[in-house]
Design a protein around this motif. Sequence first.
Motif, PDB file in Angstrom:
ATOM      1  N   LEU A 263       8.479  -8.892  -4.094  1.00 27.46           N
ATOM      2  CA  LEU A 263       9.902  -9.090  -3.842  1.00 27.46           C
ATOM      3  C   LEU A 263      10.200  -8.899  -2.359  1.00 27.46           C
ATOM      4  O   LEU A 263       9.574  -8.091  -1.662  1.00 27.46           O
ATOM      5  CB  LEU A 263      10.724  -8.088  -4.669  1.00 27.46           C
ATOM      6  CG  LEU A 263      10.547  -8.178  -6.201  1.00 27.46           C
ATOM      7  CD1 LEU A 263      11.358  -7.069  -6.883  1.00 27.46           C
ATOM      8  CD2 LEU A 263      10.963  -9.539  -6.717  1.00 27.46           C
ATOM      9  N   SER A 264      11.157  -9.675  -1.883  1.00 23.61           N
ATOM     10  CA  SER A 264      11.577  -9.526  -0.484  1.00 23.61           C
ATOM     11  C   SER A 264      12.348  -8.226  -0.312  1.00 23.61           C
ATOM     12  O   SER A 264      13.243  -7.914  -1.094  1.00 23.61           O
ATOM     13  CB  SER A 264      12.451 -10.701  -0.050  1.00 23.61           C
ATOM     14  OG  SER A 264      13.606 -10.784  -0.870  1.00 23.61           O
ATOM     15  N   THR A 265      11.993  -7.498   0.705  1.00 19.92           N
ATOM     16  CA  THR A 265      12.631  -6.193   0.944  1.00 19.92           C
ATOM     17  C   THR A 265      14.037  -6.399   1.457  1.00 19.92           C
ATOM     18  O   THR A 265      14.276  -7.173   2.407  1.00 19.92           O
ATOM     19  CB  THR A 265      11.821  -5.371   1.970  1.00 19.92           C
ATOM     20  OG1 THR A 265      10.467  -5.299   1.526  1.00 19.92           O
ATOM     21  CG2 THR A 265      12.391  -3.987   2.140  1.00 19.92           C
ATOM     22  N   PRO A 266      15.032  -5.758   0.870  1.00 17.17           N
ATOM     23  CA  PRO A 266      16.402  -5.898   1.379  1.00 17.17           C
ATOM     24  C   PRO A 266      16.538  -5.283   2.773  1.00 17.17           C
ATOM     25  O   PRO A 266      15.738  -4.459   3.204  1.00 17.17           O
ATOM     26  CB  PRO A 266      17.250  -5.157   0.337  1.00 17.17           C
ATOM     27  CG  PRO A 266      16.314  -4.232  -0.360  1.00 17.17           C
ATOM     28  CD  PRO A 266      14.965  -4.899  -0.333  1.00 17.17           C
ATOM     29  N   ALA A 267      17.561  -5.717   3.465  1.00 14.05           N
ATOM     30  CA  ALA A 267      17.749  -5.271   4.853  1.00 14.05           C
ATOM     31  C   ALA A 267      17.998  -3.777   4.957  1.00 14.05           C
ATOM     32  O   ALA A 267      17.635  -3.135   5.948  1.00 14.05           O
ATOM     33  CB  ALA A 267      18.908  -6.036   5.493  1.00 14.05           C
TER      34      ALA A 267
ATOM     35  N   GLY B 252      15.406   8.644   6.835  1.00 20.92           N
ATOM     36  CA  GLY B 252      14.019   8.193   6.765  1.00 20.92           C
ATOM     37  C   GLY B 252      13.384   8.498   5.413  1.00 20.92           C
ATOM     38  O   GLY B 252      12.626   7.685   4.852  1.00 20.92           O
ATOM     39  N   THR B 253      13.701   9.688   4.859  1.00 21.24           N
ATOM     40  CA  THR B 253      13.154  10.056   3.532  1.00 21.24           C
ATOM     41  C   THR B 253      13.678   9.133   2.445  1.00 21.24           C
ATOM     42  O   THR B 253      12.923   8.632   1.588  1.00 21.24           O
ATOM     43  CB  THR B 253      13.509  11.518   3.235  1.00 21.24           C
ATOM     44  OG1 THR B 253      13.020  12.354   4.274  1.00 21.24           O
ATOM     45  CG2 THR B 253      12.909  11.954   1.901  1.00 21.24           C
ATOM     46  N   LEU B 254      14.990   8.886   2.455  1.00 23.81           N
ATOM     47  CA  LEU B 254      15.572   8.004   1.457  1.00 23.81           C
ATOM     48  C   LEU B 254      15.053   6.572   1.597  1.00 23.81           C
ATOM     49  O   LEU B 254      14.838   5.871   0.586  1.00 23.81           O
ATOM     50  CB  LEU B 254      17.104   8.011   1.576  1.00 23.81           C
ATOM     51  CG  LEU B 254      17.800   9.344   1.251  1.00 23.81           C
ATOM     52  CD1 LEU B 254      19.295   9.223   1.498  1.00 23.81           C
ATOM     53  CD2 LEU B 254      17.540   9.745  -0.195  1.00 23.81           C
ATOM     54  N   ARG B 255      14.824   6.133   2.824  1.00 20.07           N
ATOM     55  CA  ARG B 255      14.311   4.785   3.022  1.00 20.07           C
ATOM     56  C   ARG B 255      12.894   4.651   2.464  1.00 20.07           C
ATOM     57  O   ARG B 255      12.537   3.643   1.828  1.00 20.07           O
ATOM     58  CB  ARG B 255      14.348   4.413   4.505  1.00 20.07           C
ATOM     59  CG  ARG B 255      13.924   2.953   4.745  1.00 20.07           C
ATOM     60  CD  ARG B 255      13.913   2.611   6.227  1.00 20.07           C
ATOM     61  NE  ARG B 255      15.261   2.630   6.770  1.00 20.07           N
ATOM     62  CZ  ARG B 255      15.739   3.560   7.561  1.00 20.07           C
ATOM     63  NH1 ARG B 255      14.943   4.576   7.921  1.00 20.07           N
ATOM     64  NH2 ARG B 255      16.960   3.524   8.008  1.00 20.07           N
ATOM     65  N   SER B 256      12.068   5.663   2.718  1.00 14.73           N
ATOM     66  CA  SER B 256      10.689   5.619   2.181  1.00 14.73           C
ATOM     67  C   SER B 256      10.695   5.647   0.646  1.00 14.73           C
ATOM     68  O   SER B 256       9.919   4.920  -0.013  1.00 14.73           O
ATOM     69  CB  SER B 256       9.871   6.781   2.740  1.00 14.73           C
ATOM     70  OG  SER B 256      10.464   8.024   2.387  1.00 14.73           O
ATOM     71  N   GLU B 257      11.592   6.472   0.041  1.00 15.83           N
ATOM     72  CA  GLU B 257      11.673   6.491  -1.424  1.00 15.83           C
ATOM     73  C   GLU B 257      12.182   5.149  -1.964  1.00 15.83           C
ATOM     74  O   GLU B 257      11.696   4.641  -2.992  1.00 15.83           O
ATOM     75  CB  GLU B 257      12.599   7.623  -1.876  1.00 15.83           C
ATOM     76  CG  GLU B 257      12.060   9.013  -1.585  1.00 15.83           C
ATOM     77  CD  GLU B 257      13.031  10.101  -1.996  1.00 15.83           C
ATOM     78  OE1 GLU B 257      14.158   9.734  -2.437  1.00 15.83           O
ATOM     79  OE2 GLU B 257      12.689  11.291  -1.861  1.00 15.83           O
ATOM     80  N   GLY B 258      13.146   4.562  -1.318  1.00 14.39           N
ATOM     81  CA  GLY B 258      13.639   3.254  -1.749  1.00 14.39           C
ATOM     82  C   GLY B 258      12.576   2.174  -1.646  1.00 14.39           C
ATOM     83  O   GLY B 258      12.479   1.299  -2.514  1.00 14.39           O
ATOM     84  N   GLN B 259      11.788   2.216  -0.548  1.00 15.11           N
ATOM     85  CA  GLN B 259      10.710   1.236  -0.406  1.00 15.11           C
ATOM     86  C   GLN B 259       9.665   1.405  -1.511  1.00 15.11           C
ATOM     87  O   GLN B 259       9.127   0.420  -2.057  1.00 15.11           O
ATOM     88  CB  GLN B 259      10.072   1.367   0.981  1.00 15.11           C
ATOM     89  CG  GLN B 259      10.972   0.923   2.126  1.00 15.11           C
ATOM     90  CD  GLN B 259      10.335   1.154   3.480  1.00 15.11           C
ATOM     91  OE1 GLN B 259       9.233   1.714   3.556  1.00 15.11           O
ATOM     92  NE2 GLN B 259      11.035   0.734   4.544  1.00 15.11           N
ATOM     93  N   ALA B 260       9.383   2.678  -1.909  1.00 12.88           N
ATOM     94  CA  ALA B 260       8.413   2.908  -2.983  1.00 12.88           C
ATOM     95  C   ALA B 260       8.950   2.379  -4.316  1.00 12.88           C
ATOM     96  O   ALA B 260       8.219   1.726  -5.103  1.00 12.88           O
ATOM     97  CB  ALA B 260       8.109   4.395  -3.085  1.00 12.88           C
ATOM     98  N   LEU B 261      10.252   2.628  -4.605  1.00  9.90           N
ATOM     99  CA  LEU B 261      10.844   2.113  -5.830  1.00  9.90           C
ATOM    100  C   LEU B 261      10.875   0.586  -5.838  1.00  9.90           C
ATOM    101  O   LEU B 261      10.645  -0.057  -6.888  1.00  9.90           O
ATOM    102  CB  LEU B 261      12.263   2.673  -6.017  1.00  9.90           C
ATOM    103  CG  LEU B 261      12.380   4.177  -6.302  1.00  9.90           C
ATOM    104  CD1 LEU B 261      13.840   4.597  -6.324  1.00  9.90           C
ATOM    105  CD2 LEU B 261      11.717   4.514  -7.634  1.00  9.90           C
ATOM    106  N   TRP B 262      11.155  -0.011  -4.699  1.00  9.02           N
ATOM    107  CA  TRP B 262      11.186  -1.478  -4.623  1.00  9.02           C
ATOM    108  C   TRP B 262       9.799  -2.074  -4.841  1.00  9.02           C
ATOM    109  O   TRP B 262       9.650  -3.116  -5.502  1.00  9.02           O
ATOM    110  CB  TRP B 262      11.754  -1.903  -3.276  1.00  9.02           C
ATOM    111  CG  TRP B 262      12.121  -3.357  -3.234  1.00  9.02           C
ATOM    112  CD1 TRP B 262      11.429  -4.374  -2.715  1.00  9.02           C
ATOM    113  CD2 TRP B 262      13.295  -3.944  -3.789  1.00  9.02           C
ATOM    114  NE1 TRP B 262      12.082  -5.567  -2.859  1.00  9.02           N
ATOM    115  CE2 TRP B 262      13.256  -5.318  -3.534  1.00  9.02           C
ATOM    116  CE3 TRP B 262      14.415  -3.413  -4.482  1.00  9.02           C
ATOM    117  CZ2 TRP B 262      14.260  -6.208  -3.932  1.00  9.02           C
ATOM    118  CZ3 TRP B 262      15.401  -4.310  -4.881  1.00  9.02           C
ATOM    119  CH2 TRP B 262      15.329  -5.678  -4.604  1.00  9.02           C
TER     120      TRP B 262
END
Length: 474
Positions: free
Chosen positions: A334-338, A313-323
């Motif tokens: 940009l479309s969020t990757p799956a 969950g932490t890595l997903r939230s950080e990835g969403q912030a970077l995206w």
Amino acid sequence: MSSASENSTEPWFCDACKNGVTPSCELCPNQDGIFKETDAGRWVHVVCALYVPGVAFGDIDKLRPVTLTEMNYSKYGAKECSFCEDARFARTGVCISCDAGMCRSYFHVTCAQREGLLSEAAAEEDIADPFFAYCKQHADRFDRKWKRKNYLALQSYCKVSLQEREKQLTPEAQARITTRLQQYRAKAELSRNTRPQAWVPREKLPRPLTSSASAIRKLMRKAELMGISTDIFPVDTSDASASMDGRRKHKQPALTADFVNYYLERNMRMIQIQDNISEQKNLKDKLESEQEKLHVEYSKLCEFLEELLNVNGTLRSEGQALWALLGGIVGQKLSTPAILKAPKERKPSKKEGGTPGKSSSLPAILYSCGICKKNQDQHLLVLCDTCKLYYHLGCLEPPLTRMPKKTKNSYWQCSECDQASSDEADIAMETLPDGTKRSRRQIKGPIKFIPQEMSPEPKKQQLRGTNVPDGCEG
């Protein structure tokens, strides 16, 4: 025909005196009378052997030896004599029935002889079984009284004549009789030792001890010597027939082939059952130890999985912030990757024990009891169709001995849900649009129920276009 001498002065002795015994009849409890020896060394009255069905004779002319093995052993003690003076001997020996037909009177042969109820066909009548007996109700009244009177007179005459004969005998005659008796007893002993052994059926049924009059006399004598009163034991005839019927279903202790086989087989089965119990107990202990180890591993894996889900969950939230930051730099969304999308929240199924309103990211593998809060003995957990909780069979009140059966039209609920639901509630299953099923409680109203203190109100009829003033009835 019992004496080989034609001289009337030759001493004559019966079979019991020749053998030097005081016999006891196997077919009746009475001791007086003339006896004949059986092929097995027992003794019976001649009159009993003649009137009891199934008794055979080796020599028809001399009426000896008597054979009792051809008679069904279930007859011993099966019926109760209605003429016995002592109720403790009423079920000893074998009782014959009244020959009147459809009559349920039973009695010993010698008891019927004492009452004058025995009859015999005439010599000119050619009948296979010329001996028959009637009860007091079906026998001729005057004939019965005449026979009874003659029987009692003969008994008293024999006793008196025996006493007078002993007084009239000279010492020389008494010595002659004694010498002759010793010779007969020696011959009887020799014939007893040289005669062939009697045939006994292999599948011989056991005979109840209470059907032997001699055994009862010995037990009564033993009780008398021990100072125990035999009058305090009542004779219960109501359960006698039940016990007689019960002996045919169960193996009675006896030295027979059936009982020996039953005893050995029973011992073997007991040993096998004990071995099986010990094996099952060892297997149970082994499985319980393995279950404890698996529970510890399951708890560790659950904790590790929870940590991985948190990291994910932490890595997903950080990835969403970077995206999102990259989208701001580019200047377009940009479309969020799956891989960065949050997993869809799914509803737990009924087998997982969850509620429809709550979500769970971790599927349940081991269910916990709603009462003891433990997850041991998963095979003994039962699911309530109302509260969707699992319960151990032993934790319920009252506890269940087996799993309740569930079908499409029948469901199970715990005692708490059963007490909470009213008598008018009916649980039904409804299908949701997504295809899943859930329980729904239907409340049925009373049908044609009217309280006693309330009376039904009359229906008011409303007329169109007509005003009904106050106080006026339509």
